[in-house]
Design an enzyme around this catalytic site. Structure first.
Site, short mmCIF file in Angstrom:
data_model
loop_
_atom_site.label_atom_id
_atom_site.label_comp_id
_atom_site.label_asym_id
_atom_site.label_seq_id
_atom_site.Cartn_x
_atom_site.Cartn_y
_atom_site.Cartn_z
N SER A 245 0.37 -1.48 0.16
CA SER A 245 0.05 0.57 -0.20
C SER A 245 1.24 1.22 -0.31
O SER A 245 1.64 1.50 0.28
CB SER A 245 -0.94 -0.35 1.10
OG SER A 245 -1.75 1.59 1.41
N SER B 103 -0.33 3.90 0.98
CA SER B 103 -0.70 4.61 2.47
C SER B 103 0.13 5.55 3.55
O SER B 103 -0.30 6.46 3.72
CB SER B 103 -2.40 3.95 3.34
OG SER B 103 -3.41 4.08 2.39
N LYS C 270 -14.32 -3.33 4.11
CA LYS C 270 -14.95 -2.31 3.12
C LYS C 270 -16.86 -2.69 3.69
O LYS C 270 -17.28 -1.63 4.26
CB LYS C 270 -14.68 -1.84 2.08
CG LYS C 270 -13.47 -1.43 1.93
CD LYS C 270 -12.97 -0.27 0.79
CE LYS C 270 -12.01 0.32 0.48
NZ LYS C 270 -11.89 0.72 -0.92
N ASN D 93 -14.80 3.03 4.23
CA ASN D 93 -12.85 3.13 4.33
C ASN D 93 -12.47 3.97 4.95
O ASN D 93 -10.94 4.47 5.37
CB ASN D 93 -12.70 3.64 2.95
CG ASN D 93 -12.87 5.23 2.56
OD1 ASN D 93 -13.76 5.56 2.47
ND2 ASN D 93 -11.57 4.77 1.67
N ASP E 248 -13.94 7.42 -0.29
CA ASP E 248 -13.33 6.92 -1.39
C ASP E 248 -14.47 7.10 -2.09
O ASP E 248 -14.04 8.79 -2.97
CB ASP E 248 -13.90 5.42 -1.98
CG ASP E 248 -12.65 4.24 -1.27
OD1 ASP E 248 -11.14 4.91 -1.38
OD2 ASP E 248 -13.34 3.36 -1.35
N GLY F 266 -17.22 -2.44 -4.98
CA GLY F 266 -17.38 -1.56 -4.29
C GLY F 266 -17.26 0.19 -5.22
O GLY F 266 -17.64 0.54 -5.25
N ALA F 267 -16.16 -0.17 -5.86
CA ALA F 267 -15.54 1.24 -6.70
C ALA F 267 -16.56 2.09 -7.25
O ALA F 267 -16.73 3.30 -7.67
CB ALA F 267 -14.05 0.86 -7.34
N GLY G 156 -6.89 7.46 -11.40
CA GLY G 156 -7.35 6.81 -9.55
C GLY G 156 -6.09 7.98 -9.33
O GLY G 156 -6.83 7.38 -7.96
#
Ligand code: NAP
Length: 264
Positions: free
Chosen positions: A14, A16, A63, A84, A99, A126-127, A228
């Protein structure tokens, strides 16, 4: 010192931690952001409690599963069916969907006016659900493109069409909310090249590679293209806003991270 984390399973790759460290450095926030990689959500939540974590992001595959385990869930997260971002106040957990906020910010960055426009969304995961909600809330008319067009109870009052039907469709924006085009199959696109000709704007929620085949096809036809990365950064920025009640300039964090993420 405040403590934040990302929870999920098989998430060592990730971005993040880099994203949140950049925000901490820029805004002098005295905090840590760690990864909790575990396949059992209940064990993760015990760890969160034991370690007095102040807030955390949630990724694959938790999620949806986390929703019934939270004390409060925002209305956006409930209508998307996914959380999220979680903030903890006095041992109570509050869930959000940043998101969705990242998508709203991306539409603004692209200077899109979605009002009454047909917006096609590839995929139904999900997206795609977060995109569907963001399009509706911007006044647009979302149309889901799926390999399986049987009735889907989630997408209420929304058309679900096949990829064959997409060939004769036109709209303002086409969003790729499938994983087609990401590593390792970067030569693939979810749609034939000629389909992108029927849209003015293309948004690929994939950010790695920087330019997918879908976006390369869009550029070939001079379409306005966005990947994205801004959404990814904005969901992190919006998580920090929720956790720390501060204003953050997403554009400056985005500019700082582009060379780090794409190693220019
Ligand atoms: P997901 O829940 O697995 O859903 C992806 C959807 O894509 C599926 O529901 C499926 O829809 C379709 N799909 C899957 N495999 C396919 C295939 N082989 N051919 C055609 N369609 C296929 O994934 P997700 O969490 O929604 O994520 C989708 C993409 O968005 C991923 O690449 C993810 O990295 C990206 N993403 C980016 C951000 C960001 O911040 N930029 C945030 C979230 C997700 P149908 O079965 O209906 O065809």
């Amino acid at each position: 010192m405040k403590k934040f984390a990302l929870i999920g399973s098989n998430i060592s790759y990730s971005f993040s931690p880099i994203l949140h460290k950049t925000i901490f450095d820029h805004y002098s926030i005295n905090a840590t952001y760690s990864i909790i990689d575990n396949s059992n959500l209940k064990s993760i939540l015990s760890l969160i409690k034991e370690n007095n974590i102040d807030g955390f992001n949630v990724t694959i595959p938790f999620k949806e599963e986390i929703i019934p385990l939270l004390d409060h869930v925002s209305s956006e997260a409930l209508s998307i069916g996914a959380v999220n971002c979680v903030k903890i106040i006095n041992d109570k957990t509050y869930g959000f969907n940043t998101d969705y906020l990242g998508l709203l910010d991306t539409f603004k960055k692209m200077q899109l006016n979605l009002n009454s426009k047909n917006i096609y969304i590839l995929g139904s995961g999900g997206a795609a659900k977060a995109s569907w909600k963001a399009v509706i809330d911007c006044g647009g008319n979302p149309i889901i493109v799926s390999r399986n067009i049987k009735k889907n109870d989630f997408f209420k009052n929304t058309s679900i069409i096949s990829y064959e039907e997409l060939e004769s469709s036109k709209g303002l924006l086409l969003i790729n909310a499938t994983p087609i085009g990401t590593y390792p199959n970067i030569t693939l696109s979810p749609v034939n090249q000629r389909i992108v000709e029927n849209f003015d704007f293309l948004l690929d929620l994939i950010y790695n590679p920087k330019e997918t085949k879908f976006l390369k096809d869009g550029k070939f036809f001079n379409k306005i293209c966005e990947n994205g990365l801004f959404m990814l950064i904005s969901q992190g920025v919006n998580s920090e806003k929720i956790w720390n009640n501060i204003e953050i300039d997403t554009n400056s964090i985005y500019s700082n991270l582009i060379p780090i993420i794409y190693k220019k």
